[in-house]
Motif scaffolding. Structure first.
Motif, PDB file in Angstrom:
ATOM      1  N   MET A   1       0.843  -1.178   0.000  1.00 34.59           N
ATOM      2  CA  MET A   1       0.000   0.000   0.000  1.00 34.59           C
ATOM      3  C   MET A   1       0.890   1.244   0.000  1.00 34.59           C
ATOM      4  O   MET A   1       1.583   1.512   0.961  1.00 34.59           O
ATOM      5  CB  MET A   1      -0.892  -0.002   1.239  1.00 34.59           C
ATOM      6  CG  MET A   1      -1.614   1.292   1.432  1.00 34.59           C
ATOM      7  SD  MET A   1      -2.323   1.548   3.070  1.00 34.59           S
ATOM      8  CE  MET A   1      -0.883   1.852   4.037  1.00 34.59           C
ATOM      9  N   PRO A   2       0.884   1.996  -1.087  1.00 39.15           N
ATOM     10  CA  PRO A   2       1.661   3.234  -1.075  1.00 39.15           C
ATOM     11  C   PRO A   2       0.969   4.308  -0.230  1.00 39.15           C
ATOM     12  O   PRO A   2      -0.223   4.545  -0.357  1.00 39.15           O
ATOM     13  CB  PRO A   2       1.721   3.641  -2.539  1.00 39.15           C
ATOM     14  CG  PRO A   2       0.648   2.881  -3.227  1.00 39.15           C
ATOM     15  CD  PRO A   2       0.308   1.693  -2.381  1.00 39.15           C
ATOM     16  N   VAL A   3       1.748   4.906   0.647  1.00 41.85           N
ATOM     17  CA  VAL A   3       1.224   5.978   1.494  1.00 41.85           C
ATOM     18  C   VAL A   3       1.312   7.290   0.727  1.00 41.85           C
ATOM     19  O   VAL A   3       2.329   7.581   0.105  1.00 41.85           O
ATOM     20  CB  VAL A   3       2.039   6.071   2.800  1.00 41.85           C
ATOM     21  CG1 VAL A   3       1.628   7.273   3.607  1.00 41.85           C
ATOM     22  CG2 VAL A   3       1.871   4.798   3.611  1.00 41.85           C
ATOM     23  N   ILE A   4       0.231   8.072   0.739  1.00 39.53           N
ATOM     24  CA  ILE A   4       0.272   9.340   0.020  1.00 39.53           C
ATOM     25  C   ILE A   4      -0.094  10.543   0.884  1.00 39.53           C
ATOM     26  O   ILE A   4       0.071  11.669   0.470  1.00 39.53           O
ATOM     27  CB  ILE A   4      -0.628   9.324  -1.225  1.00 39.53           C
ATOM     28  CG1 ILE A   4      -2.091   9.154  -0.835  1.00 39.53           C
ATOM     29  CG2 ILE A   4      -0.205   8.249  -2.189  1.00 39.53           C
ATOM     30  CD1 ILE A   4      -3.033   9.641  -1.881  1.00 39.53           C
ATOM     31  N   LYS A  19      -4.292   6.302  -0.632  1.00 46.67           N
ATOM     32  CA  LYS A  19      -5.233   7.067  -1.454  1.00 46.67           C
ATOM     33  C   LYS A  19      -6.675   6.656  -1.166  1.00 46.67           C
ATOM     34  O   LYS A  19      -7.592   7.456  -1.282  1.00 46.67           O
ATOM     35  CB  LYS A  19      -4.901   6.853  -2.928  1.00 46.67           C
ATOM     36  CG  LYS A  19      -5.670   7.724  -3.857  1.00 46.67           C
ATOM     37  CD  LYS A  19      -5.164   7.573  -5.279  1.00 46.67           C
ATOM     38  CE  LYS A  19      -5.872   8.548  -6.190  1.00 46.67           C
ATOM     39  NZ  LYS A  19      -5.333   8.482  -7.554  1.00 46.67           N
ATOM     40  N   ARG A  20      -6.879   5.425  -0.739  1.00 46.44           N
ATOM     41  CA  ARG A  20      -8.226   4.925  -0.418  1.00 46.44           C
ATOM     42  C   ARG A  20      -8.635   5.205   1.020  1.00 46.44           C
ATOM     43  O   ARG A  20      -9.701   4.787   1.464  1.00 46.44           O
ATOM     44  CB  ARG A  20      -8.298   3.433  -0.672  1.00 46.44           C
ATOM     45  CG  ARG A  20      -8.164   3.077  -2.120  1.00 46.44           C
ATOM     46  CD  ARG A  20      -8.288   1.606  -2.318  1.00 46.44           C
ATOM     47  NE  ARG A  20      -8.236   1.281  -3.734  1.00 46.44           N
ATOM     48  CZ  ARG A  20      -8.112   0.081  -4.214  1.00 46.44           C
ATOM     49  NH1 ARG A  20      -8.037  -0.952  -3.380  1.00 46.44           N
ATOM     50  NH2 ARG A  20      -8.073  -0.127  -5.498  1.00 46.44           N
ATOM     51  N   ALA A  58      12.012   6.218   9.613  1.00 50.15           N
ATOM     52  CA  ALA A  58      11.991   5.369   8.420  1.00 50.15           C
ATOM     53  C   ALA A  58      10.540   5.233   7.987  1.00 50.15           C
ATOM     54  O   ALA A  58       9.614   5.437   8.784  1.00 50.15           O
ATOM     55  CB  ALA A  58      12.593   4.005   8.739  1.00 50.15           C
ATOM     56  N   GLY A  59      10.325   4.877   6.746  1.00 46.98           N
ATOM     57  CA  GLY A  59       8.966   4.751   6.223  1.00 46.98           C
ATOM     58  C   GLY A  59       8.086   3.785   6.986  1.00 46.98           C
ATOM     59  O   GLY A  59       6.870   3.922   6.996  1.00 46.98           O
ATOM     60  N   ASP A  60       8.687   2.815   7.674  1.00 53.22           N
ATOM     61  CA  ASP A  60       7.896   1.828   8.427  1.00 53.22           C
ATOM     62  C   ASP A  60       7.491   2.306   9.821  1.00 53.22           C
ATOM     63  O   ASP A  60       6.832   1.599  10.562  1.00 53.22           O
ATOM     64  CB  ASP A  60       8.641   0.503   8.533  1.00 53.22           C
ATOM     65  CG  ASP A  60       9.906   0.593   9.385  1.00 53.22           C
ATOM     66  OD1 ASP A  60      10.248   1.684   9.903  1.00 53.22           O
ATOM     67  OD2 ASP A  60      10.575  -0.451   9.527  1.00 53.22           O
TER      68      ASP A  60
END
Length: 71
Positions: A1-4, A19-20, A58-60
């Motif tokens: 799942m890309p985070v936006i 996005k959802r 970090a992204g996580d």
């Protein structure tokens, strides 16, 4: 799942969403978060709190460092 989307909160966190609207990682700070930003690829997330601390995650969601900034 890309985070936006990243949002700073009064609950000492930066919250992320897809996005959802699906929740992504949460980034825990020590105080109320006034601002946040992310690298274009989402690999790093930055936050600034109400006690002039700057955070890098970090992204996580893993906190990498915390730095005091001048008031």
């Amino acid at each position: 799942m890309p985070v936006i989307l990243f949002g700073s909160t009064t609950r000492h966190r930066v919250e992320s969403f897809s996005k959802r609207g699906e929740p992504g990682p949460s980034y825990l700070c020590d105080n109320v978060v006034f601002s946040c930003a992310a690298s274009p690829d989402g690999r790093f997330v930055f936050a600034g709190d109400n006690s002039s601390q700057i955070y890098c995650f970090a992204g996580d969601g893993t906190r990498l460092w915390k730095l005091a900034s001048p008031r």
